[in-house]
Motif scaffolding. Structure first.
Motif, PDB file in Angstrom:
ATOM      1  N   LYS A  82       0.605  -6.444 -12.720  1.00  0.00           N
ATOM      2  CA  LYS A  82       1.927  -6.137 -13.260  1.00  0.00           C
ATOM      3  C   LYS A  82       2.973  -6.367 -12.174  1.00  0.00           C
ATOM      4  CE  LYS A  82       0.312  -4.210 -17.153  1.00  0.00           C
ATOM      5  NZ  LYS A  82       0.669  -4.622 -18.524  1.00  0.00           N
ATOM      6  N   VAL A  83       4.176  -6.785 -12.576  1.00  0.00           N
ATOM      7  CA  VAL A  83       5.270  -6.927 -11.613  1.00  0.00           C
ATOM      8  C   VAL A  83       6.570  -6.473 -12.275  1.00  0.00           C
ATOM      9  CG1 VAL A  83       5.619  -9.363 -12.212  1.00  0.00           C
ATOM     10  CG2 VAL A  83       6.464  -8.500 -10.031  1.00  0.00           C
ATOM     11  N   PHE A  84       7.395  -5.742 -11.505  1.00  0.00           N
ATOM     12  CA  PHE A  84       8.662  -5.215 -12.006  1.00  0.00           C
ATOM     13  C   PHE A  84       9.777  -5.516 -11.007  1.00  0.00           C
ATOM     14  CE2 PHE A  84       5.361  -2.693 -13.967  1.00  0.00           C
ATOM     15  CZ  PHE A  84       5.787  -2.574 -15.286  1.00  0.00           C
ATOM     16  N   ARG A  85      10.983  -5.704 -11.545  1.00  0.00           N
ATOM     17  CA  ARG A  85      12.172  -5.954 -10.726  1.00  0.00           C
ATOM     18  C   ARG A  85      13.160  -4.812 -10.914  1.00  0.00           C
ATOM     19  NH1 ARG A  85      16.818  -8.429 -12.715  1.00  0.00           N
ATOM     20  NH2 ARG A  85      15.585  -9.318 -14.416  1.00  0.00           N
ATOM     21  N   SER A  86      13.710  -4.333  -9.786  1.00  0.00           N
ATOM     22  CA  SER A  86      14.768  -3.328  -9.820  1.00  0.00           C
ATOM     23  C   SER A  86      15.900  -3.804  -8.922  1.00  0.00           C
ATOM     24  CB  SER A  86      14.238  -1.976  -9.315  1.00  0.00           C
ATOM     25  OG  SER A  86      15.274  -1.007  -9.273  1.00  0.00           O
ATOM     26  N   GLN A  87      17.136  -3.638  -9.377  1.00  0.00           N
ATOM     27  CA  GLN A  87      18.270  -4.079  -8.566  1.00  0.00           C
ATOM     28  C   GLN A  87      19.470  -3.170  -8.801  1.00  0.00           C
ATOM     29  OE1 GLN A  87      18.208  -8.057 -10.299  1.00  0.00           O
ATOM     30  NE2 GLN A  87      20.207  -7.685 -11.244  1.00  0.00           N
ATOM     31  N   LEU A  88      20.330  -3.106  -7.778  1.00  0.00           N
ATOM     32  CA  LEU A  88      21.507  -2.247  -7.818  1.00  0.00           C
ATOM     33  C   LEU A  88      22.664  -2.938  -7.109  1.00  0.00           C
ATOM     34  CD1 LEU A  88      19.835   1.108  -6.673  1.00  0.00           C
ATOM     35  CD2 LEU A  88      20.569   0.582  -9.010  1.00  0.00           C
ATOM     36  N   PRO A  89      23.905  -2.683  -7.534  1.00  0.00           N
ATOM     37  CA  PRO A  89      25.059  -3.183  -6.775  1.00  0.00           C
ATOM     38  C   PRO A  89      25.219  -2.379  -5.488  1.00  0.00           C
ATOM     39  CG  PRO A  89      25.794  -1.787  -8.570  1.00  0.00           C
ATOM     40  CD  PRO A  89      24.306  -1.951  -8.742  1.00  0.00           C
ATOM     41  N   ARG A  90      26.082  -2.851  -4.618  1.00  0.00           N
ATOM     42  CA  ARG A  90      26.266  -2.142  -3.348  1.00  0.00           C
ATOM     43  C   ARG A  90      26.788  -0.727  -3.583  1.00  0.00           C
ATOM     44  NH1 ARG A  90      29.025  -4.460   2.238  1.00  0.00           N
ATOM     45  NH2 ARG A  90      28.467  -2.642   3.526  1.00  0.00           N
ATOM     46  N   ARG A  91      27.729  -0.590  -4.498  1.00  0.00           N
ATOM     47  CA  ARG A  91      28.194   0.746  -4.872  1.00  0.00           C
ATOM     48  C   ARG A  91      27.334   1.223  -6.034  1.00  0.00           C
ATOM     49  NH1 ARG A  91      32.654   2.258  -2.221  1.00  0.00           N
ATOM     50  NH2 ARG A  91      34.036   0.644  -1.379  1.00  0.00           N
ATOM     51  N   ASN A  92      26.552   2.238  -5.794  1.00  0.00           N
ATOM     52  CA  ASN A  92      25.657   2.752  -6.824  1.00  0.00           C
ATOM     53  C   ASN A  92      25.544   4.261  -6.682  1.00  0.00           C
ATOM     54  OD1 ASN A  92      23.082   3.368  -5.094  1.00  0.00           O
ATOM     55  ND2 ASN A  92      23.709   1.292  -4.483  1.00  0.00           N
ATOM     56  N   ASP A  93      24.829   4.875  -7.592  1.00  0.00           N
ATOM     57  CA  ASP A  93      24.745   6.338  -7.632  1.00  0.00           C
ATOM     58  C   ASP A  93      23.687   6.915  -6.697  1.00  0.00           C
ATOM     59  OD1 ASP A  93      26.710   6.369  -9.588  1.00  0.00           O
ATOM     60  OD2 ASP A  93      25.250   6.271 -11.232  1.00  0.00           O
TER      61      ASP A  93
ATOM     62  N   GLY B 227       0.780  -1.228   0.000  1.00  0.00           N
ATOM     63  CA  GLY B 227       0.000   0.000   0.000  1.00  0.00           C
ATOM     64  C   GLY B 227       0.810   1.276   0.000  1.00  0.00           C
ATOM     65  N   GLY B 228       0.077   2.393   0.030  1.00  0.00           N
ATOM     66  CA  GLY B 228       0.715   3.693  -0.085  1.00  0.00           C
ATOM     67  C   GLY B 228       1.252   3.887  -1.492  1.00  0.00           C
ATOM     68  N   LYS B 229       2.322   4.667  -1.601  1.00  0.00           N
ATOM     69  CA  LYS B 229       2.970   4.894  -2.888  1.00  0.00           C
ATOM     70  C   LYS B 229       4.258   4.079  -2.956  1.00  0.00           C
ATOM     71  CE  LYS B 229       1.124   9.603  -3.248  1.00  0.00           C
ATOM     72  NZ  LYS B 229       1.449  11.055  -3.326  1.00  0.00           N
ATOM     73  N   PRO B 230       4.714   3.721  -4.142  1.00  0.00           N
ATOM     74  CA  PRO B 230       5.938   2.919  -4.247  1.00  0.00           C
ATOM     75  C   PRO B 230       7.145   3.650  -3.660  1.00  0.00           C
ATOM     76  CG  PRO B 230       4.789   3.049  -6.367  1.00  0.00           C
ATOM     77  CD  PRO B 230       4.141   4.046  -5.464  1.00  0.00           C
ATOM     78  N   ALA B 231       8.003   2.899  -2.970  1.00  0.00           N
ATOM     79  CA  ALA B 231       9.301   3.421  -2.531  1.00  0.00           C
ATOM     80  C   ALA B 231      10.310   2.922  -3.564  1.00  0.00           C
ATOM     81  CB  ALA B 231       9.637   2.920  -1.126  1.00  0.00           C
ATOM     82  N   TRP B 232      10.433   3.669  -4.648  1.00  0.00           N
ATOM     83  CA  TRP B 232      11.232   3.225  -5.791  1.00  0.00           C
ATOM     84  C   TRP B 232      12.678   2.952  -5.388  1.00  0.00           C
ATOM     85  CZ3 TRP B 232       8.138   1.800  -9.447  1.00  0.00           C
ATOM     86  CH2 TRP B 232       6.953   2.497  -9.713  1.00  0.00           C
ATOM     87  N   LEU B 233      13.265   1.884  -5.951  1.00  0.00           N
ATOM     88  CA  LEU B 233      14.662   1.554  -5.664  1.00  0.00           C
ATOM     89  C   LEU B 233      15.573   2.349  -6.598  1.00  0.00           C
ATOM     90  CD1 LEU B 233      16.715  -0.099  -4.062  1.00  0.00           C
ATOM     91  CD2 LEU B 233      16.474  -1.911  -5.777  1.00  0.00           C
ATOM     92  N   SER B 234      15.680   1.948  -7.850  1.00  0.00           N
ATOM     93  CA  SER B 234      16.433   2.752  -8.806  1.00  0.00           C
ATOM     94  C   SER B 234      15.693   4.067  -9.011  1.00  0.00           C
ATOM     95  CB  SER B 234      16.560   2.023 -10.144  1.00  0.00           C
ATOM     96  OG  SER B 234      17.151   2.870 -11.112  1.00  0.00           O
TER      97      SER B 234
END
Length: 347
Positions: free
Chosen positions: A96-107, A29-36
């Motif tokens: 709908k489903v989406f995947r987002s991922q980041l390395p430990r060192r990211n921007d 719920g609420g609004k997405p807490a976007w990763l990237s």
């Protein structure tokens, strides 16, 4: 998130700061807490495949993969249509489903993990993402449609602008008043999703369907089913009845679970009907096969107060399948696969 065995998800209240992107939350719920913070999905990616209206954010699951640096931070986002008529039997086009991922060192995020204590976080402008992307005031997804009167808020679509105008913006537009703190009726209630390992349960293969019904405490979901339907299942030892009884037995000790996470395992089906075969699960765009990762349980409908005898959104379970390699597509949000299975209709 556990990578061995089954992890169960439950809902809890949480402070607002705990559900923001920099805390890497799992939540509903609420609004997405976007990763990237770049290439965030918007319309038409988030349109319902049936009515073509914008879908609503349902949940996100933070599920990094140990030992894989490109997936050090990894979140799966699920969206669903809020139009009851779109929930045709065993039809997944409204999801709908989406995947987002980041390395430990990211921007976007510090190298070290966030503090578990309140960091005196100050809420930023909810209409603008930290990357500068304008977000829909109603749903929190990218929106470039600006209110023509005040030019202060943006929307992803005409439909969301209309909903927000009726809800609160009509009173706020061009007036020196703060935005309403009352959540929009379009959003689901916002709660934290916490997980814990499932306690091992020994299957008793000799137990009959009738014995299972007498010995197992039914979940709140099963209590809502008509008593005659349960009696019918117990009397007729069909394959579908066996599957449903297995489902009941497995969730009986933790009836409030809203999620089951078991990457590269198997879902707990509610019916023997409409179970996908491997060939029916499309491969990722990178060419790798997709594997089961988690399922959304029907208890979530009760917790979000959308379960109704009248027309409402509905499912038996939602099974999410993701790229087996969790492929690296940079900052892009990768579309994954979701399978909707409904309870068997009683004749």
């Amino acid at each position: 998130m556990a990578e061995t065995g089954v992890a169960l998800g439950f809902l809890e209240e949480a402070e607002n700061w705990q559900l923001q992107s920099h805390q890497f939350p799992s939540k509903v719920g609420g609004k997405p807490a976007w990763l990237s913070q770049l290439d965030i999905p918007g319309l038409p990616e988030l349109e319902c495949g049936k009515c073509h209206l914008p879908t609503a954010f349902l949940m996100q699951v933070y599920a990094p993969i140990t030992g894989q640096d490109r997936s050090f931070h990894r979140t799966l986002f699920v969206f669903c249509c809020k139009t009851p008529d779109c929930y045709s039997r065993n039809d997944s086009r409204c999801l709908k489903v989406f995947r987002s991922q980041l390395p430990r060192r990211n921007d976007f995020y510090p190298y070290n993990p966030p503090s578990d204590e309140d960091p005196n976080w100050t809420e930023r402008d909810p209409g603008v993402h930290s990357s500068g992307v304008k977000l829909c005031k109603l749903c929190g997804c990218p929106g470039q449609k600006v209110c023509s009167k005040c030019h202060a808020v943006s929307y992803c679509s005409k439909e969301h602008q209309t909903i927000d105008w009726k809800h609160c913006h009509k009173k706020e537009c061009c007036k020196q008043v703060p935005s309403s703190a009352v959540p929009s009726p379009f959003l689901f209630p916002e709660l934290e999703l916490v997980t814990e390992p499932e306690e091992h349960q020994k299957e008793e293969s000799s137990q009959t369907v009738g014995d299972a019904q007498n010995n197992v405490e039914c979940s709140s979901l099963v209590d809502d089913l008509a008593e005659t339907e349960l009696e019918n299942m117990a009397m007729h030892e069909t394959e579908d009845g066996k599957v449903f009884q297995k489902f009941k037995r497995r969730i009986a000790s933790e009836p409030h679970q809203v999620l089951r996470y078991f990457r590269d395992g198997s879902p707990l089906w509610v019916s023997s009907e409409h179970v996908p075969v491997e060939k029916g699960i499309p491969h990722c765009s990178c060419g790798s096969r997709r594997i089961f990762e988690f399922q959304v349980m029907p208890q979530l409908l009760n917790d979000l107060k959308v379960d109704s005898t009248d027309a409402s959104i509905d499912w038996g379970t939602l099974a999410v399948y993701t790229c087996a390699d969790s492929c690296d597509q940079g900052n892009k949000y990768s579309s994954e696969f979701i399978w909707k299975q409904d309870f068997t209709e009683q004749k």
